[in-house]
Write an enzyme that holds these catalytic residues in place. Structure first.
Site, PDB file in Angstrom:
ATOM      1  N   HIS A 144       0.880  -1.166   0.000  1.00  0.00           N
ATOM      2  CA  HIS A 144       0.000   0.000   0.000  1.00  0.00           C
ATOM      3  C   HIS A 144       0.918   1.217   0.000  1.00  0.00           C
ATOM      4  O   HIS A 144       2.014   1.168   0.577  1.00  0.00           O
ATOM      5  CB  HIS A 144      -0.827   0.108   1.281  1.00  0.00           C
ATOM      6  N   ASP A 153       2.490   1.943   3.325  1.00  0.00           N
ATOM      7  CA  ASP A 153       3.457   0.969   3.873  1.00  0.00           C
ATOM      8  C   ASP A 153       4.881   1.377   3.512  1.00  0.00           C
ATOM      9  O   ASP A 153       5.805   1.140   4.268  1.00  0.00           O
ATOM     10  CB  ASP A 153       3.280  -0.435   3.270  1.00  0.00           C
TER      11      ASP A 153
HETATM   12  C1  XUL Z   1      -7.252  -6.762   4.508  1.00  0.00           C
HETATM   13  C2  XUL Z   1      -6.446  -7.167   3.344  1.00  0.00           C
HETATM   14  C3  XUL Z   1      -5.608  -6.106   2.730  1.00  0.00           C
HETATM   15  C4  XUL Z   1      -5.537  -6.182   1.247  1.00  0.00           C
HETATM   16  C5  XUL Z   1      -4.852  -5.042   0.594  1.00  0.00           C
HETATM   17  O1  XUL Z   1      -8.041  -7.773   5.032  1.00  0.00           O
HETATM   18  O2  XUL Z   1      -6.458  -8.310   2.954  1.00  0.00           O
HETATM   19  O3  XUL Z   1      -4.358  -6.164   3.306  1.00  0.00           O
HETATM   20  O4  XUL Z   1      -4.901  -7.357   0.835  1.00  0.00           O
HETATM   21  O5  XUL Z   1      -5.400  -3.822   0.918  1.00  0.00           O
END
Ligand code: XUL
Ligand code: CO
Length: 435
Positions: free
Chosen positions: A96, A99
């Protein structure tokens, strides 16, 4: 970190060396492709470089500050992650925006930080050949997203979310990522009493269309993914499961550009098996990528554990092979070491466990296919559709009246036995007959 370990070698199933692979032999060819090509493992930045053991009841049990702050810490995480991926032989990573780069006070500042860190990521990529599997924007952590992002009641929040996605797609293009994920963190509701569902769904459809159009106009040729999840953090998330997402994508004309990123633990939260979600994606033509983890059936939340259940990894890889394998997708370990597994050795050991579980799953899935008993049984079970009236049904040559006339005088009609227990024992034979 891990200075005394250079790379994790493949040593075979009898090895007792914890820092070795028992099943993952990246160059072993199975069904015409290497294990690395089949599995396309990816590291999740948020769990691996950021998660430090917090839960609803307690604080951090691990130190992931890397002894510094701000952009310096972001770069230290890049060094750590690339070192770890090289030791494990992992070729991809997923992240993300927040992150990898610290959030600024404004969208503009956050994007500047992201550009600095993606420059550094690109340098590392060029040195190592490692690249992202997919990129995403975190649109659930910041308090402004408390009521959603693309489904927020605030149009200003919607605009900032669009800005984050634009920057995320720019990062995906810059880093050569073949995927961009939308996990609708808070795209849902806690109560219908305060929610305009029709407007929220329409806004979400428009948002994804704008993202698709921007990506395609600017050279993003990979897949967009929706990651279904039924609940948590909201009571009800709009991207509940694969079938719900397929309906949504069809409604908004997005089936050609969007596929599914299926997470094992999200499937079980939806009351489905992991295999069910994979199969639903394939039959709808939207199988894309996988967040490889597992939940705990006795806990009702998303525990994001490293996958070690061989039944699940085998049936997952069976579905992946049947779907034709990954194209742009792969197996992203959206998984974190347990709160009590609080050392850096545990992070390494968790990845080894997860990679070995999927490598063994791949080996066993191929054995199921080569063995043929299960596929032959399924073919036989539906054989009545290969000829006569069944063939006519498949070819659309019947009417309700012609079927009624055909069925009128049939007697003692029953389908053949489903043989579930026998087939489960075949699966056991294959799983436990050595490698
Ligand atoms: C949350 C989840 C996230 C997604 C990306 O449950 O799985 O980490 O993979 O936003
Ligand atoms: Co996920």
């Amino acid at each position: 970190m891990y200075n005394d370990i250079q790379t994790i070698p493949f040593e075979g199933p009898k090895s007792k060396n914890p820092y070795s692979f028992r099943y993952y032999d990246r160059n072993r060819v199975i069904g015409g492709k290497t294990m690395a090509e089949h599995l396309r493992f990816a590291l999740s930045w948020w769990h691996t470089c950021c998660a430090a053991g917090t839960d609803m009841f307690g604080g951090e049990t691990m130190d992931k500050t890397f002894g510094c702050d701000g952009i310096e810490r972001a770069k230290a995480k890049v060094d750590f992650a690339f070192d770890l991926m090289q030791k494990l032989g992992i070729d991809y990573y997923c992240f993300h925006d927040v992150d990898v780069a610290p959030e600024g006070e404004t969208l503009e500042e956050s994007i500047k930080n992201l550009e600095i860190v993606t420059d550094y990521l690109l340098e590392k990529q060029n040195q190592t050949g490692i690249k992202p599997l997919w990129v995403t924007a975190n649109m659930f952590g910041n308090k402004m997203f408390m009521a959603g992002a693309a489904t927020s009641p605030s149009a200003d929040v919607y605009a900032i979310a669009a800005g984050k996605v634009k920057a995320g797609i720019d990062a995906a293009i810059k880093l050569g990522a073949p995927g961009y994920v939308f996990w609708g963190g808070r795209e849902g509701y806690d109560t219908l009493i305060n929610t305009d569902v029709a407007l929220e769904l329409d806004n979400l459809g428009k948002f994804l269309t704008l993202a698709r159009d921007y990506g395609r106009a600017n050279g993003f040729t990979g897949d967009f993914y929706i990651e279904p999840k039924p609940k948590e953090p909201t009571k009800h998330q709009y991207d509940f499961d694969v079938a719900t997402c397929a309906n949504f994508l069809r409604t908004y004309g997005l089936m050609d550009d969007f596929k599914m990123n299926i997470e094992a633990n999200h499937a079980t939260l939806a009351g489905h098996t992991f295999q069910h979600e994979l199969r639903m994606a394939t039959v709808n033509g939207i199988f894309g990528s996988i967040d490889a983890n597992q939940g705990d059936m006795l806990l009702g939340w998303d525990t994001d554990q490293f996958p070690t259940n061989i039944y699940d990894t085998t049936l997952c890889m069976y579905e992946v092979i049947k779907a034709g394998g990954f194209v742009n997708g792969g197996l992203n370990f959206d998984a974190k070491a347990r709160r009590q597994s609080n050392t850096f050795e545990d992070v390494l050991l968790s990845y080894i466990a997860g990679m070995d579980a999927f490598a063994l799953g791949l080996i066993k899935a191929y054995e199921i296919i080569e063995d043929g008993r299960i596929d032959e049984f399924v073919a036989k079970r539906y054989a009545s559709y290969n000829e006569g009236i069944g063939k006519d049904i498949r070819e659309g040559k019947v009417t309700l009246e012609s079927l009624a006339a055909y069925g009128a005088s049939l007697k003692d009609v029953m389908p053949m036995s489903g043989r579930q227990e026998y087939l489960e024992s075949v699966l056991n034979d294959i799983l436990f007959s050595g490698v």
